[in-house]
Design an enzyme around this catalytic site. Structure first.
Site, PDB file in Angstrom:
ATOM      1  N   LYS A 111       0.807  -1.229   0.000  1.00  0.00           N
ATOM      2  CA  LYS A 111       0.000   0.000   0.000  1.00  0.00           C
ATOM      3  C   LYS A 111       0.832   1.268   0.000  1.00  0.00           C
ATOM      4  O   LYS A 111       0.341   2.327  -0.370  1.00  0.00           O
ATOM      5  CB  LYS A 111      -0.956   0.014   1.201  1.00  0.00           C
ATOM      6  CG  LYS A 111      -2.038  -1.039   1.064  1.00  0.00           C
ATOM      7  CD  LYS A 111      -3.256  -0.727   1.880  1.00  0.00           C
ATOM      8  CE  LYS A 111      -4.369  -1.675   1.477  1.00  0.00           C
ATOM      9  NZ  LYS A 111      -5.512  -1.658   2.314  1.00  0.00           N
ATOM     10  N   LYS A 192      -5.166  -9.952  -6.287  1.00  0.00           N
ATOM     11  CA  LYS A 192      -6.420 -10.254  -5.577  1.00  0.00           C
ATOM     12  C   LYS A 192      -7.508  -9.234  -5.920  1.00  0.00           C
ATOM     13  O   LYS A 192      -7.201  -8.079  -6.251  1.00  0.00           O
ATOM     14  CB  LYS A 192      -6.185 -10.336  -4.070  1.00  0.00           C
ATOM     15  CG  LYS A 192      -6.017  -9.017  -3.396  1.00  0.00           C
ATOM     16  CD  LYS A 192      -6.258  -9.096  -1.887  1.00  0.00           C
ATOM     17  CE  LYS A 192      -6.336  -7.667  -1.384  1.00  0.00           C
ATOM     18  NZ  LYS A 192      -6.734  -7.405  -0.089  1.00  0.00           N
ATOM     19  N   LYS A 195     -11.304  -3.929  -3.197  1.00  0.00           N
ATOM     20  CA  LYS A 195     -12.322  -2.890  -3.216  1.00  0.00           C
ATOM     21  C   LYS A 195     -11.749  -1.528  -3.590  1.00  0.00           C
ATOM     22  O   LYS A 195     -12.487  -0.606  -3.888  1.00  0.00           O
ATOM     23  CB  LYS A 195     -13.083  -2.830  -1.892  1.00  0.00           C
ATOM     24  CG  LYS A 195     -12.245  -2.767  -0.622  1.00  0.00           C
ATOM     25  CD  LYS A 195     -13.121  -2.447   0.577  1.00  0.00           C
ATOM     26  CE  LYS A 195     -13.304  -3.548   1.582  1.00  0.00           C
ATOM     27  NZ  LYS A 195     -12.337  -3.599   2.655  1.00  0.00           N
TER      28      LYS A 195
END
Ligand code: TYM
Length: 328
Positions: A111, A192, A195
């Site tokens: 991230k 993956k 969202k």
């Protein structure tokens, strides 16, 4: 009967990955265990998020929990920021953790990659997650594959606390299913399903309309072999669709391979889409009934009160253990 804790961040839309990897297990576990399911909004502010969007997402996630089958009579459903002990224990555990072990967290590395400014909250995020789990003496934590490392860190912190002060925390175990713990993106099946994907074609949102679901599955990336068979390495796209189909329809992958032997991807994909629509349509109906209801607020108020009682008691023990008290 064991104590269960898990949570989902109200960041962006809830995906089919969250549902298969986590929410479906939440529902299965609530019957036999003492379960706490949290909407972890304090985790959502580790990255910049609009305040109204966060409020809306929090309510939407609560409604989706219940629409997906969580029963407030069986499980405690609550919003993290409403139980103040989470942030408090989070700080105490931050003080117990080292920069090195936090730097090793792969989710943090992913991230923060390529970002000019990395928030300190993103860095200490796993200590807040550890606090969530340890406050309730949770023994089982149902999660998808990507959270395993955070639960290992939670165990390390619990152990460190117990040996430095005194026996206070229970050791939690992750519950990670063999299949469905990592549902992949529809556009880049090596990654993956997330969202926060900037391309909505990569994920199925729990609230996508049936026709949107059909379109997204139709355009899902596959391969040129034209054979419906499971091979995660060579055929990640088809394997992902097979896994979704198998888990939602409760049909073993081997049987699906036989069923589609000699048929093309078009037929297979159309059926995958229908299986997803059949699963999500009733959930969406319940969701729209709940989202503006007073019932939803009552459930969350009750959940908060119950969670707060348990968490405050634990926090008082931790404060005592650490000497966070005036000497009298
Ligand atoms: P979050 O909000 O990213 O995801 C919620 C849950 O969904 C699972 N998941 C997936 N499972 C299968 N395939 C996917 N593509 C997929 N994407 C997400 C995640 O593994 C997770 O179980 N840090 C957590 C939230 C959290 C938490 C906790 C979890 C905060 N405190 C305490 C358990 C216990 C997170 O970011 O999950």
């Amino acid at each position: 009967m064991k104590t269960i804790f898990s949570g989902i961040k109200p960041t962006g839309t809830v995906t089919l990955g969250n549902y298969i990897g986590a929410m479906k297990h939440f529902v299965n576990l609530q019957d036999e265990h003492d379960a706490y399911y949290c909407i972890v909004d304090l985790h959502s502010i580790t990255v910049e998020i609009d305040r109204v969007e966060l409020m809306n997402n929090t309510r939407a996630l609560a409604a989706l929990y219940i629409a997906s089958g969580l029963d407030p009579e069986k499980a405690t459903i609550f919003v993290q920021s409403e139980v103040k002990a989470h942030a408090q224990l989070g700080w105490m555990l931050t003080c117990l953790s080292g920069m090195g072990e936090l730097e090793r967290m792969t989710q943090y590395k992913d991230k923060s990659q390529g970002k000019d400014r990395i928030g300190a909250g993103l860095f200490v995020y796993p200590t807040l997650m550890a606090a969530d789990i340890l406050l309730y003496d949770a023994e089982l934590v149902p999660v998808g594959d990507d959270q395993k490392q955070h639960i290992e860190l939670t165990r390390d912190l619990a152990q460190r606390f117990n040996s430095r002060y005194y026996e206070t925390f229970k050791m939690p175990e992750p519950v990670i299913a063999e299949t469905g713990a990592r549902i992949m993106s529809l556009t880049t099946p090596e990654k993956k399903m997330s969202k926060t994907d900037t391309n909505p074609k990569g994920y199925i949102s729990m609230l996508d309309a049936p026709d949107v679901i059909r379109k997204k599955i139709k355009s899902a990336v596959t391969d040129s072999e034209g054979i419906v068979r499971f091979d995660r390495e060579q055929k990640p796209g088809v394997s992902n669709l097979l896994e979704i189909y198998s888990l939602l329809a409760d049909i073993p992958i081997k049987e699906l391979e036989a069923k589609y032997d000699g048929l093309n991807y078009g037929v297979f994909k159309a059926d995958v889409a229908e299986v997803i629509v059949a699963e999500l349509e009733p959930i969406q109906q319940r969701y729209y009934d709940l989202i503006d209801s007073e019932e939803l607020d009552l459930i969350l108020d009750q959940g908060r009160d119950k969670a707060d009682l348990v968490a405050s008691r634990k926090l008082a023990k931790v404060e005592k253990a650490m000497g966070l008290q005036r000497k009298r």
